[in-house]
Design a protein around this motif. Structure first.
Motif, PDB file in Angstrom:
ATOM      1  N   ALA A  23     -56.386 -23.870  88.543  1.00  0.00           N
ATOM      2  CA  ALA A  23     -55.757 -23.875  87.216  1.00  0.00           C
ATOM      3  C   ALA A  23     -54.238 -23.988  87.333  1.00  0.00           C
ATOM      4  O   ALA A  23     -53.590 -24.597  86.481  1.00  0.00           O
ATOM      5  N   TRP A  24     -53.671 -23.411  88.377  1.00  0.00           N
ATOM      6  CA  TRP A  24     -52.225 -23.458  88.604  1.00  0.00           C
ATOM      7  C   TRP A  24     -51.754 -24.782  89.178  1.00  0.00           C
ATOM      8  O   TRP A  24     -50.600 -25.167  88.973  1.00  0.00           O
ATOM      9  N   THR A  25     -52.606 -25.470  89.935  1.00  0.00           N
ATOM     10  CA  THR A  25     -52.114 -26.609  90.705  1.00  0.00           C
ATOM     11  C   THR A  25     -52.646 -27.968  90.257  1.00  0.00           C
ATOM     12  O   THR A  25     -51.946 -28.964  90.416  1.00  0.00           O
ATOM     13  N   TRP A  33     -52.555 -24.982  79.857  1.00  0.00           N
ATOM     14  CA  TRP A  33     -52.194 -23.598  79.558  1.00  0.00           C
ATOM     15  C   TRP A  33     -50.725 -23.252  79.776  1.00  0.00           C
ATOM     16  O   TRP A  33     -50.251 -22.252  79.239  1.00  0.00           O
ATOM     17  N   ARG A  34     -49.986 -24.025  80.548  1.00  0.00           N
ATOM     18  CA  ARG A  34     -48.609 -23.653  80.846  1.00  0.00           C
ATOM     19  C   ARG A  34     -47.736 -23.726  79.604  1.00  0.00           C
ATOM     20  O   ARG A  34     -47.935 -24.541  78.724  1.00  0.00           O
ATOM     21  N   GLY A  35     -46.767 -22.859  79.542  1.00  0.00           N
ATOM     22  CA  GLY A  35     -45.848 -22.767  78.418  1.00  0.00           C
ATOM     23  C   GLY A  35     -46.112 -21.503  77.629  1.00  0.00           C
ATOM     24  O   GLY A  35     -47.251 -21.104  77.438  1.00  0.00           O
ATOM     25  N   SER A  36     -45.040 -20.874  77.205  1.00  0.00           N
ATOM     26  CA  SER A  36     -45.163 -19.697  76.344  1.00  0.00           C
ATOM     27  C   SER A  36     -45.639 -20.141  74.969  1.00  0.00           C
ATOM     28  O   SER A  36     -45.542 -21.327  74.631  1.00  0.00           O
ATOM     29  N   PRO A  37     -46.127 -19.211  74.142  1.00  0.00           N
ATOM     30  CA  PRO A  37     -46.492 -19.586  72.771  1.00  0.00           C
ATOM     31  C   PRO A  37     -45.316 -20.285  72.091  1.00  0.00           C
ATOM     32  O   PRO A  37     -44.168 -19.868  72.224  1.00  0.00           O
ATOM     33  N   TRP A 138     -43.142 -15.340  81.536  1.00  0.00           N
ATOM     34  CA  TRP A 138     -44.271 -15.388  82.465  1.00  0.00           C
ATOM     35  C   TRP A 138     -45.440 -14.554  81.958  1.00  0.00           C
ATOM     36  O   TRP A 138     -46.598 -14.967  82.062  1.00  0.00           O
ATOM     37  N   GLU A 139     -45.156 -13.378  81.402  1.00  0.00           N
ATOM     38  CA  GLU A 139     -46.238 -12.542  80.852  1.00  0.00           C
ATOM     39  C   GLU A 139     -47.012 -13.310  79.786  1.00  0.00           C
ATOM     40  O   GLU A 139     -48.244 -13.285  79.755  1.00  0.00           O
ATOM     41  N   ASP A 143     -50.969 -14.705  79.757  1.00  0.00           N
ATOM     42  CA  ASP A 143     -51.949 -14.492  78.682  1.00  0.00           C
ATOM     43  C   ASP A 143     -52.668 -15.803  78.379  1.00  0.00           C
ATOM     44  O   ASP A 143     -53.889 -15.831  78.191  1.00  0.00           O
ATOM     45  N   ARG A 144     -51.912 -16.886  78.317  1.00  0.00           N
ATOM     46  CA  ARG A 144     -52.508 -18.199  78.048  1.00  0.00           C
ATOM     47  C   ARG A 144     -53.434 -18.623  79.180  1.00  0.00           C
ATOM     48  O   ARG A 144     -54.465 -19.260  78.952  1.00  0.00           O
ATOM     49  N   LEU A 145     -53.074 -18.272  80.416  1.00  0.00           N
ATOM     50  CA  LEU A 145     -53.953 -18.582  81.542  1.00  0.00           C
ATOM     51  C   LEU A 145     -55.285 -17.848  81.395  1.00  0.00           C
ATOM     52  O   LEU A 145     -56.344 -18.432  81.616  1.00  0.00           O
TER      53      LEU A 145
END
Length: 159
Positions: A23-25, A33-37, A138-139, A143-145
């Motif tokens: 999911a990260w790579t 999923w990356r990015g804050s709300p 990052w927190e 959450d999105r992850l």
């Protein structure tokens, strides 16, 4: 001020390391999923050559103002799937980050229990005045992850 603060964030997931690492790579997963709300990653901008010395690129865009863009260009200085990756980053478009001062991002994936994964992020150095803001970012991304992994698992499990 001098950029001398490392942000450290940890999160436990009830998913196997290979799934969380992917999911990260994997560009097609990371873009989901990356990015804050209030932000999203432009899918077409994500590229990753997943190896030592490989390059990574992505652009985050503010949902309510597409002219606000933050670009990350990086080179993997360590890459050991599914345990850890480290990237030397240049981030442009974020007013709290000097685009001429590289950051280091280290993401560790530690197996916990039968199928759990502890994700540990270490990134910096940040100027002390913006470190808390980036830690909170990052927190929110983690959450999105969690939401992404939960939805991804639901799609893969036969009903």
């Amino acid at each position: 001020m001098t950029a001398n603060v490392m942000v450290v964030v940890e999160r436990q997931y009830d998913y196997p390391r290979p799934e969380v690492f992917r999911a990260w790579t994997a560009p097609e997963e990371m873009a989901q999923w990356r990015g804050s709300p209030g932000w999203h990653v432009e899918t077409e901008t994500v590229t990753s050559d997943l190896k030592l010395g490989g390059r990574h690129h992505h652009v985050k865009v503010r949902d309510n103002d597409p002219t606000t863009r933050v670009t990350t260009d990086a080179v993997f200085t360590e890459y050991f799937e599914p345990d850890v990756f480290v990237a030397r980053q240049r981030i442009t478009g974020d007013p709290g980050i000097d685009p001429d001062a590289p950051l280091e991002l280290r993401v560790e994936f530690t197996k916990t229990g039968r199928n759990g994964t502890l994700v540990r992020i270490v990134q910096g150095p940040y100027d002390p005045t913006v470190a808390g803001y980036h830690s909170k970012g990052w927190e929110l991304e983690l959450d999105r992850l969690e939401t992404y992994l939960a939805g991804h698992r639901n799609r893969e499990v036969p009903r």
